[in-house]
Design a protein around this motif. Structure first.
Motif, PDB file in Angstrom:
ATOM      1  N   MET A  36       0.817  -1.199   0.000  1.00 60.24           N
ATOM      2  CA  MET A  36       0.000   0.000   0.000  1.00 60.24           C
ATOM      3  C   MET A  36       0.860   1.263   0.000  1.00 60.24           C
ATOM      4  O   MET A  36       0.532   2.229  -0.669  1.00 60.24           O
ATOM      5  CB  MET A  36      -0.925   0.017   1.223  1.00 60.24           C
ATOM      6  CG  MET A  36      -2.006  -1.040   1.233  1.00 60.24           C
ATOM      7  SD  MET A  36      -3.028  -1.140  -0.247  1.00 60.24           S
ATOM      8  CE  MET A  36      -3.618   0.492  -0.408  1.00 60.24           C
ATOM      9  N   LEU A  37       1.940   1.258   0.758  1.00 57.56           N
ATOM     10  CA  LEU A  37       2.799   2.439   0.815  1.00 57.56           C
ATOM     11  C   LEU A  37       3.500   2.684  -0.520  1.00 57.56           C
ATOM     12  O   LEU A  37       3.762   3.835  -0.879  1.00 57.56           O
ATOM     13  CB  LEU A  37       3.829   2.299   1.934  1.00 57.56           C
ATOM     14  CG  LEU A  37       3.264   2.235   3.358  1.00 57.56           C
ATOM     15  CD1 LEU A  37       4.378   1.944   4.349  1.00 57.56           C
ATOM     16  CD2 LEU A  37       2.541   3.510   3.715  1.00 57.56           C
ATOM     17  N   ALA A  38       3.793   1.615  -1.250  1.00 59.76           N
ATOM     18  CA  ALA A  38       4.479   1.759  -2.535  1.00 59.76           C
ATOM     19  C   ALA A  38       3.567   2.351  -3.610  1.00 59.76           C
ATOM     20  O   ALA A  38       4.061   2.879  -4.604  1.00 59.76           O
ATOM     21  CB  ALA A  38       5.029   0.408  -2.998  1.00 59.76           C
ATOM     22  N   ARG A  39       2.266   2.274  -3.430  1.00 63.00           N
ATOM     23  CA  ARG A  39       1.334   2.984  -4.321  1.00 63.00           C
ATOM     24  C   ARG A  39       1.264   4.408  -3.807  1.00 63.00           C
ATOM     25  O   ARG A  39       0.341   4.796  -3.097  1.00 63.00           O
ATOM     26  CB  ARG A  39      -0.058   2.349  -4.271  1.00 63.00           C
ATOM     27  CG  ARG A  39      -0.256   1.233  -5.246  1.00 63.00           C
ATOM     28  CD  ARG A  39      -1.737   0.848  -5.424  1.00 63.00           C
ATOM     29  NE  ARG A  39      -2.580   2.008  -5.709  1.00 63.00           N
ATOM     30  CZ  ARG A  39      -3.639   2.366  -4.959  1.00 63.00           C
ATOM     31  NH1 ARG A  39      -3.991   1.693  -3.905  1.00 63.00           N
ATOM     32  NH2 ARG A  39      -4.347   3.421  -5.293  1.00 63.00           N
ATOM     33  N   PHE A  40       2.268   5.192  -4.151  1.00 65.52           N
ATOM     34  CA  PHE A  40       2.485   6.484  -3.525  1.00 65.52           C
ATOM     35  C   PHE A  40       1.302   7.429  -3.660  1.00 65.52           C
ATOM     36  O   PHE A  40       0.992   8.175  -2.747  1.00 65.52           O
ATOM     37  CB  PHE A  40       3.773   7.112  -4.063  1.00 65.52           C
ATOM     38  CG  PHE A  40       4.293   8.237  -3.234  1.00 65.52           C
ATOM     39  CD1 PHE A  40       4.565   8.063  -1.895  1.00 65.52           C
ATOM     40  CD2 PHE A  40       4.521   9.477  -3.790  1.00 65.52           C
ATOM     41  CE1 PHE A  40       5.048   9.104  -1.113  1.00 65.52           C
ATOM     42  CE2 PHE A  40       5.007  10.527  -3.032  1.00 65.52           C
ATOM     43  CZ  PHE A  40       5.266  10.340  -1.691  1.00 65.52           C
ATOM     44  N   ASP A  41       0.598   7.397  -4.776  1.00 66.51           N
ATOM     45  CA  ASP A  41      -0.563   8.285  -4.936  1.00 66.51           C
ATOM     46  C   ASP A  41      -1.840   7.690  -4.338  1.00 66.51           C
ATOM     47  O   ASP A  41      -2.877   8.329  -4.323  1.00 66.51           O
ATOM     48  CB  ASP A  41      -0.790   8.636  -6.402  1.00 66.51           C
ATOM     49  CG  ASP A  41      -1.129   7.425  -7.256  1.00 66.51           C
ATOM     50  OD1 ASP A  41      -0.692   6.303  -6.908  1.00 66.51           O
ATOM     51  OD2 ASP A  41      -1.807   7.589  -8.283  1.00 66.51           O
ATOM     52  N   GLY A  42      -1.759   6.475  -3.777  1.00 64.26           N
ATOM     53  CA  GLY A  42      -2.933   5.797  -3.255  1.00 64.26           C
ATOM     54  C   GLY A  42      -3.214   6.056  -1.784  1.00 64.26           C
ATOM     55  O   GLY A  42      -4.060   5.390  -1.193  1.00 64.26           O
ATOM     56  N   ILE A  43      -2.558   7.024  -1.184  1.00 64.41           N
ATOM     57  CA  ILE A  43      -2.757   7.325   0.230  1.00 64.41           C
ATOM     58  C   ILE A  43      -4.220   7.662   0.538  1.00 64.41           C
ATOM     59  O   ILE A  43      -4.719   7.385   1.616  1.00 64.41           O
ATOM     60  CB  ILE A  43      -1.806   8.454   0.701  1.00 64.41           C
ATOM     61  CG1 ILE A  43      -1.852   8.610   2.228  1.00 64.41           C
ATOM     62  CG2 ILE A  43      -2.094   9.753  -0.021  1.00 64.41           C
ATOM     63  CD1 ILE A  43      -0.807   9.555   2.786  1.00 64.41           C
ATOM     64  N   VAL A  44      -4.918   8.215  -0.421  1.00 66.47           N
ATOM     65  CA  VAL A  44      -6.325   8.573  -0.231  1.00 66.47           C
ATOM     66  C   VAL A  44      -7.178   7.338   0.073  1.00 66.47           C
ATOM     67  O   VAL A  44      -8.221   7.443   0.701  1.00 66.47           O
ATOM     68  CB  VAL A  44      -6.873   9.350  -1.459  1.00 66.47           C
ATOM     69  CG1 VAL A  44      -6.996   8.444  -2.670  1.00 66.47           C
ATOM     70  CG2 VAL A  44      -8.185  10.031  -1.136  1.00 66.47           C
ATOM     71  N   ASP A  45      -6.722   6.154  -0.329  1.00 69.87           N
ATOM     72  CA  ASP A  45      -7.486   4.927  -0.114  1.00 69.87           C
ATOM     73  C   ASP A  45      -7.468   4.448   1.334  1.00 69.87           C
ATOM     74  O   ASP A  45      -8.327   3.664   1.731  1.00 69.87           O
ATOM     75  CB  ASP A  45      -6.959   3.802  -1.008  1.00 69.87           C
ATOM     76  CG  ASP A  45      -7.157   4.091  -2.482  1.00 69.87           C
ATOM     77  OD1 ASP A  45      -8.083   4.850  -2.830  1.00 69.87           O
ATOM     78  OD2 ASP A  45      -6.379   3.560  -3.291  1.00 69.87           O
ATOM     79  N   TRP A  46      -6.489   4.881   2.111  1.00 70.76           N
ATOM     80  CA  TRP A  46      -6.376   4.354   3.464  1.00 70.76           C
ATOM     81  C   TRP A  46      -6.136   5.396   4.562  1.00 70.76           C
ATOM     82  O   TRP A  46      -6.300   5.079   5.737  1.00 70.76           O
ATOM     83  CB  TRP A  46      -5.302   3.270   3.536  1.00 70.76           C
ATOM     84  CG  TRP A  46      -3.967   3.699   3.027  1.00 70.76           C
ATOM     85  CD1 TRP A  46      -3.486   3.539   1.753  1.00 70.76           C
ATOM     86  CD2 TRP A  46      -2.929   4.371   3.755  1.00 70.76           C
ATOM     87  NE1 TRP A  46      -2.224   4.070   1.657  1.00 70.76           N
ATOM     88  CE2 TRP A  46      -1.851   4.574   2.867  1.00 70.76           C
ATOM     89  CE3 TRP A  46      -2.810   4.809   5.068  1.00 70.76           C
ATOM     90  CZ2 TRP A  46      -0.684   5.209   3.258  1.00 70.76           C
ATOM     91  CZ3 TRP A  46      -1.635   5.437   5.458  1.00 70.76           C
ATOM     92  CH2 TRP A  46      -0.585   5.623   4.553  1.00 70.76           C
ATOM     93  N   ALA A  47      -5.730   6.589   4.230  1.00 68.21           N
ATOM     94  CA  ALA A  47      -5.504   7.629   5.249  1.00 68.21           C
ATOM     95  C   ALA A  47      -6.794   8.420   5.443  1.00 68.21           C
ATOM     96  O   ALA A  47      -7.218   9.151   4.547  1.00 68.21           O
ATOM     97  CB  ALA A  47      -4.358   8.539   4.843  1.00 68.21           C
ATOM     98  N   PRO A  48      -7.440   8.296   6.591  1.00 66.91           N
ATOM     99  CA  PRO A  48      -8.776   8.870   6.781  1.00 66.91           C
ATOM    100  C   PRO A  48      -8.898  10.369   6.554  1.00 66.91           C
ATOM    101  O   PRO A  48      -9.931  10.834   6.102  1.00 66.91           O
ATOM    102  CB  PRO A  48      -9.111   8.538   8.235  1.00 66.91           C
ATOM    103  CG  PRO A  48      -8.198   7.437   8.611  1.00 66.91           C
ATOM    104  CD  PRO A  48      -6.978   7.586   7.768  1.00 66.91           C
ATOM    105  N   LYS A  49      -7.864  11.140   6.846  1.00 70.13           N
ATOM    106  CA  LYS A  49      -7.960  12.595   6.732  1.00 70.13           C
ATOM    107  C   LYS A  49      -7.580  13.120   5.357  1.00 70.13           C
ATOM    108  O   LYS A  49      -7.756  14.298   5.064  1.00 70.13           O
ATOM    109  CB  LYS A  49      -7.121  13.265   7.812  1.00 70.13           C
ATOM    110  CG  LYS A  49      -7.656  12.965   9.194  1.00 70.13           C
ATOM    111  CD  LYS A  49      -6.897  13.653  10.274  1.00 70.13           C
ATOM    112  CE  LYS A  49      -7.515  13.301  11.614  1.00 70.13           C
ATOM    113  NZ  LYS A  49      -6.914  13.986  12.720  1.00 70.13           N
ATOM    114  N   VAL A  50      -7.077  12.248   4.487  1.00 72.10           N
ATOM    115  CA  VAL A  50      -6.698  12.661   3.131  1.00 72.10           C
ATOM    116  C   VAL A  50      -7.925  12.578   2.240  1.00 72.10           C
ATOM    117  O   VAL A  50      -8.528  11.523   2.096  1.00 72.10           O
ATOM    118  CB  VAL A  50      -5.555  11.783   2.578  1.00 72.10           C
ATOM    119  CG1 VAL A  50      -5.254  12.119   1.126  1.00 72.10           C
ATOM    120  CG2 VAL A  50      -4.301  11.937   3.438  1.00 72.10           C
ATOM    121  N   THR A  51      -8.301  13.706   1.644  1.00 74.30           N
ATOM    122  CA  THR A  51      -9.495  13.740   0.796  1.00 74.30           C
ATOM    123  C   THR A  51      -9.171  13.612  -0.688  1.00 74.30           C
ATOM    124  O   THR A  51     -10.051  13.329  -1.491  1.00 74.30           O
ATOM    125  CB  THR A  51     -10.287  15.045   1.029  1.00 74.30           C
ATOM    126  OG1 THR A  51      -9.425  16.164   0.797  1.00 74.30           O
ATOM    127  CG2 THR A  51     -10.819  15.102   2.450  1.00 74.30           C
TER     128      THR A  51
END
Length: 130
Positions: A1-16
């Protein structure tokens, strides 16, 4: 998941919202724009060691300090799972302004770290973060 660098929105609750700002999707130099509420941040990879370490500098924070870096370290545990640690390093820069700024930023950065770790764990365990 971390290697999908632009995918943080999928798992970080505060990232919109998140999107790459470089054509490079991985490795040192890859960068993303992250929207957290009304604040836009640019995060640029400084360390990329797949399945071991990811670190990135955060730009766009209030100019209270010289810089902030987030670092994620992964290690296998004895049960065959992965143990994840995350740390934030605040560079206060020279002078008293940075020392005060680092004290001001440490609480919200700590809260953000807890939220991201919880969101990552929930996502990987099949739970929804939103």
């Amino acid at each position: 998941m971390l290697a999908r660098f632009d995918g943080i929105v999928d798992w970080a609750p505060k990232v919109t919202h998140s999107t790459l700002t470089t054509t490079q999707a991985e490795g040192v130099g890859a960068a993303r724009r992250v929207q957290v509420g009304r604040q836009a941040l640019i995060e640029t990879v400084t360390i990329w060691e797949p399945a071991r370490t990811l670190a990135y500098e955060i730009g766009g924070l209030p100019p209270l300090v010289a810089g902030v870096t987030n670092r994620w370290d992964l290690a296998p545990d004895t049960d065959g799972r992965t143990f994840v640690t995350m740390s934030s390093v605040i560079d206060p820069g020279p002078g008293p302004k940075g020392k005060v700024g680092s004290r001001v930023l440490k609480v919200p950065l700590g809260q953000a770290a807890d939220s991201m770790l919880d969101g990552l764990a929930a996502h990987l365990d099949g739970g929804a973060t939103r």
